[in-house]
Enzyme design. Structure first.
Site, PDB file in Angstrom:
ATOM      1  N   SER C 271       0.857  -1.165   0.000  1.00  9.25           N
ATOM      2  CA  SER C 271       0.000   0.000   0.000  1.00  9.25           C
ATOM      3  C   SER C 271       0.903   1.227   0.000  1.00  9.25           C
ATOM      4  CB  SER C 271      -0.869  -0.010   1.254  1.00  9.25           C
ATOM      5  OG  SER C 271      -1.308   1.294   1.564  1.00  9.25           O
ATOM      6  N   ARG C 310     -21.257  -7.815 -46.171  1.00  9.24           N
ATOM      7  CA  ARG C 310     -20.217  -7.230 -45.304  1.00  9.24           C
ATOM      8  C   ARG C 310     -20.905  -6.243 -44.381  1.00  9.24           C
ATOM      9  NH1 ARG C 310     -15.896  -6.928 -48.438  1.00  9.24           N
ATOM     10  NH2 ARG C 310     -16.417  -9.116 -48.105  1.00  9.24           N
TER      11      ARG C 310
END
Lengths: 444, 444, 444, 444
Positions: C271, C310
């Site tokens: 930490s 497509r």
């Protein structure tokens, strides 16, 4: 970071690895000065620390790699900053004073979001203004209104575009209203109490917010993430609007409609094989964004359920998600600005496509005209039957109707002609356009 | 419609099949009267139509089944209403005058949403007030602040709860701000021009909005769905907050923490096999909602990309999704109200759990106290080393530190004692609670 | 590309910008040779083209930037390749012969996916084997089985781990079964007919598939995207399993449980402020992935609805989404491998936590023992009452029961003792472990 | 439960409240008999219990309402069953013997899924067969292949449809392969050990699986939810395919294309206002499903991260989500079967739309023919220029090309003519159709 196709250089800059660290250093510098403002640390130390908070001094890639061990970006950054300040220097002890990693990371993110929202607001304003201008120009341009992808009634291009202006204005309103909630400092220390600052935490917080020109929230929000979700949601809604604009343009650009095309440019939207193609590339970008962003917004909402005073996994889940939302929104916005600026509108094709149905598109007009005489549902049945015959016999609906005694009993020839004139069947189109564009002066 | 476990009876009523049709009939009745207000149809006809718009006259199930052929609910409903008005009656022709299916469906939905938001606002207010009250009561109740699911620092229960109050207040602010945008009439006719009403469309729209007490939007919004997305997003954010509350309660209720429990009741949260179990059923409901709602919000955003003047598939995709979001949000809210009202808090266990780490939870306090003397990172290294030893030797951190010359050089015994008293290490907890609860008078 | 925290270097390499282009060049080289194989183009030309398909010759960043105008990566890449082959050279005309952009892009992606799946399979295998080994080692290690986050019954750590082994094996099974479906060539030309290759298209396709060691699909799949969705879904399911593993570890690592911890390492999971912290960083990575991936899988499913021959926007929506899924899955997998390899298990704490409830965890055992005599629901009521008393009086459940005549009538003291011995209440735990680990020989 | 528009009656029946309870009772009956099979409880008691497991005896609504307190459906159901067996009866004590709530709920769900998958498989088979038949019929029907919503090259309708057949076959393959993994018993007791059954748990499990005709898994899977996610994902992929089919049909049905229409029927797809409309209602249903299901699949993946031996909130999050996926998939499937069975194909319109571009659609054919002579990129440039001129001058591309010396030097008039004949430019269309339909005999 999305490919350049999907975002803008400006937004890439806001969320670059370098900018991320630069914003966190901005926090660290301001924190030191704020602590000095509150007389908690010496001003000289603060000056020294602030003097080292230049991103140019830092090895971005190395700090990013260190995340693997530390689990977040602040730990290696604070370590690097402390090292820069130097072993011998007394200021060293005051680096990151009273803050936790998340304070630096979240505030850095808020600073990035401030830039991002500014870019977005400018671009939304630009797009809305352009569309408003075009909406006025085309307030009388006729085209088919299409519902369920089928021609329904004539509308105007002005009306169609005004709908986007109105919506973009609501997006701006939302963003403006959210600024005060969203652009706030994060400063709570390890567990949100600022305990390591004794009774000076709030005072430092006030100085810090002022120095960063952020709002001071009522309390830290380490695990209350609604603010970030709000940004995600706003950008998500905006992207959906842009996706719709792209989709509408792409649909109008279909070979068989040919009513509008993206601006042409050398090499733009070409095909690797088909020389005739002019693909709607920009529409594609906006649509792609509108497909990708909803899942990311959902991620932000899921991630918001964070445990206790710091989330486990859910907080990190935000780190790349929220920037990606902003990047995709910016790309979609830029793509649609390009389209709006140069949209190639084929007014003649719009008009001539209205004739494709041989009058069927005016079926509602006829029905409405018949209704007062024969009743609404008899009119519906009568006209629907005529439509079926017109299709079967490949004859213009007006001719079918002219032959029908019930119709000629109710409507004379001149009235019937007028019913097949799209200009006469636009209802409140003009009024709606005026209402939607009220904020945009006519002489733009 | 979610099972009763996941929602409330009140919200089920708002979104019941019957209410859905009742709200659409309310639209049809008001439309007829508005057309009469504008002198477009006879008042007598309007009165007849409105007189038949009582949901009790309609076969809900039959109308719902007819959707399969018609594709939406308005077509069979308008047909049924027309039939009710009756063959012989002149009013028959004026049913649904000038409107399209989506006008009735969307406005009906907005009327449902008005009720839904009212329920939500009341409940959010209730929950916030309850939590505010408890936050004040427990402004000095100590418990471990937990980050990454590990004890970090002492905080107060008041601070923890105040974070929810602050967040719920922001949700209320958002909902209040959205009302004007969201609670608007939908009225555009077949393609958004109101063409079949000639030049009376806007006038009728004004009367209609007034009669339904809805705002009149600048123009129809058949395919601009940001308003509905905004409701979805607001409720999504609210549900995430409730999910966090549920998760925090469930975590505190773990056998090994035992700091808080859901209110007990006969048969509540039992197990079919384990007699000792008291499962956090309400938390489970809120958590389940917070898992389910994000995907539904994403659906609303995806669905918002609607084609031209009426969407194909995307509009219907909203119909069940937005109600489900409201139903789940309401269920989560009710579940958390029940928890907040009766939460069984074990203040002693909260306090005693702070001793579990044998002083490690005060490591930051010691480090902060040492930093001015030995420097921030030396202090960190020194205390981290002491922590490791404390763990390895299973000795209280205070004892390890007391043996360390560097520490005793810097801190006398009394100071060291004070550093291990959680009451002395709460920083701005009280101040933050006061700020967050400013709207809630202390003598609630 | 996710930060290194969230993925592995190996997977980053598979999906790097450079690898993406290298794989497409592999397609182009093989295509030229396949066309020569089919005697459609001269072998010499094929050799020249193939000779230029070295990624080292290409400016990756420049090609990526060109996407903005072209809309896809293949157009600028083919242009660059053609330029490399050179103006004067006859081979120039045979570059990209018969193919469309999507053929190169999709096949390139499939080649990347083959590498990605190979990495994933290896790592899943490694993780499963490690967990299997640990499951055997801990086949008799007692810990609390927890349901709804509350202690329920004693189980063994072996059983808990075997559940993951069993699940990982199903993931492997799914991936193996999907290989033939997924690892296929894409080759259809502009509209999926290979029209520009006359009657040689299929022949070239066969050679091409063989050269790339891919399966030849029955036909091109430009807009049938189930294969890619299948990969997304498989990796999504895998990531969920890894997220559960991470979550379970993080829950066991809570300060108040302390039953398992991630392997420690200098600087790991520290930490920035709290020296005592050892954050479950790896668990956090897996959990973050499990939060992020579902939204991305949803994106793939949404994107799969592609228009005609497509897609517009939906195809590009896949480009960054599927790689991101693979990258996050790989990161979660690596994180969990690290945890599994070095998991720090506190067997004593696991055992002692079973005593926390003062016997309540054995309530079901007692109830089961009483049921044959007093009936299942009387037993439930009797034991539930005893549990309530045990909690209220803070007395061990055994002692409460010993005082109860109904109980002592049914169970003698030795039997009662045995009922409170966790070793005697493990049911089929061992058998289940053996079944789940059948593929993993005991002497691993 | 979705409206009938969105699902089928058959699937509604599978997931009705009544069926849900009936399936759980089926588990309870089989459990009693299996315990008797293993001589753990008396056969007579098993017969009595099984005799009471008729859903007709139970008040479904009351049991559902009781979920609010109990948190799951099994607790009130087991209570009701026990009550039915009766106070006086010895069998009473053997109800739900050794099982936990989740055993009954999960196994009940698996039994529902078996029915659901059977319905889905039948319908997918039906749809594939119908499309295969139509694909053969239209193997030579010409229409425009469209990429990016623009005409690209001629293809055949057979090819377009064969793509769906091929994909549906893969879906069937996936479902078939998953049956063994998915259709498994859940039986683990309170914490997955079957501890309350002493050493008879596995034996009873074997009998139970056999009686329910389910596979016996290696171990219980209370919190390993990959099986359910697999069902969700498979149905999600299927729904995407159906959404694409719906979208393609809707696009072909656009007024301006008019190439295919949904089967007409009285009152089907009408408009409440426009008599000429024939809205693609079935396509809309499939598209709506394809928009809604991805978010639900994401929910299943998110929910799969379940804690320890029973999830908190995440397990309940599945209960309504997975059925909803199946219901929506079934609705989309039924809608597309209706479309496929009666699709109204306008072969002439398909052919004539190929002429809309005045030859531009053959640009690639010409370019391909020119390439061997002038080189691939010169050919591309030459033809692209001709296309631009054809558009600007509104002249047929063939005429522009005929005037060009470079072209006439390379191609004689007859060759040029052939290049503009779509029949000559279909490449491998027929071969691909044959490959995709190989499983479907020509004389179907």
């Amino acid at each position: 970071m999305p490919d350049s196709l999907f975002t803008t250089d400006a937004m890439r800059e806001v969320f670059s690895g370098r900018a991320r660290i630069a914003r966190m250093l901005e926090f660290e510098a301001a924190l030191a000065q704020a602590a000095a403002d509150a007389s908690v640390i010496p001003r000289a130390a603060a000056d020294v620390i602030a003097g080292h908070c230049d991103v140019a001094n830092f090895d971005i890639a190395a700090i990013e790699r260190s995340m693997v061990r530390s689990g977040n970006l602040a730990i290696p950054l604070v370590a690097a900053l402390t090292k820069h300040v130097g072993d011998g220097h007394d200021a060293r002890r005051y680096v990151h004073w009273g803050a936790t990693s998340q304070d630096a990371i979240d505030t850095g993110l808020v600073l990035q979001l401030r830039d991002a929202l500014a870019l977005i607001e400018t671009d939304v304003g630009h797009l809305a203004a352009t569309l408003a201008k075009r909406a006025r120009e085309h307030a009388d341009t006729l085209l088919a209104g299409r519902t369920w992808l089928q021609q329904a009634l004539p509308i105007t291009l002005g009306l169609k575009l005004a709908g986007f202006v109105s919506t973009l204005d609501r997006h701006r309103e939302r963003i403006a209203a959210a600024r005060e909630r969203v652009l706030v400092l994060q400063f709570g220390g390890a567990a949100g109490t600022l305990a390591s600052l004794d009774d000076q935490g709030l005072a430092i917080g006030e100085h810090l917010a002022k120095r960063l020109a952020l709002h001071l929230p009522d309390m830290p929000w380490h695990t209350q993430r609604d603010r970030l979700c709000e940004v995600a949601a706003m950008l998500g809604m905006l992207t959906a609007t842009l996706g719709k604009l792209g989709r509408d343009v792409a649909l109008l650009a279909q070979t068989e409609l040919g009513e509008a095309h993206e601006p042409g440019a050398p090499g733009r939207g070409g095909s690797s094989t088909m020389p005739q193609k002019r693909n709607p590339v920009s529409a594609s970008v906006a649509i792609a964004a509108s497909i990708r962003v909803p899942g990311l917004v959902a991620t932000m909402l899921t991630a918001a359920v964070q445990e206790h005073e710091r989330g486990l996994g859910n907080w990190p889940a935000e780190w790349e998600t929220l920037p990606e939302i902003a990047l995709l929104a910016a790309g979609a916005l830029a793509a649609m600005i390009e389209v709006a600026d140069g949209l190639d509108i084929d007014v003649n094709r719009m008009r001539s496509n209205l004739d494709l149905t041989q009058g069927l598109i005016f079926a509602e007009a006829v029905q409405t005209a018949l209704a007062p005489t024969v009743g609404r549902d008899s009119a519906h049945a009568l006209v629907a039957g005529a439509c079926r015959r017109a299709i079967a016999e490949r004859v213009h609906l007006r001719d079918i109707l002219a032959r029908d005694a019930a119709v000629s009993g109710a409507l004379d020839a001149a009235t019937l002609d007028r019913l097949f004139d799209p200009v006469c069947y636009l209802g409140e189109s003009r009024a709606f356009v005026e209402r939607a564009l009220a904020r945009y002066p006519a002489t733009g």
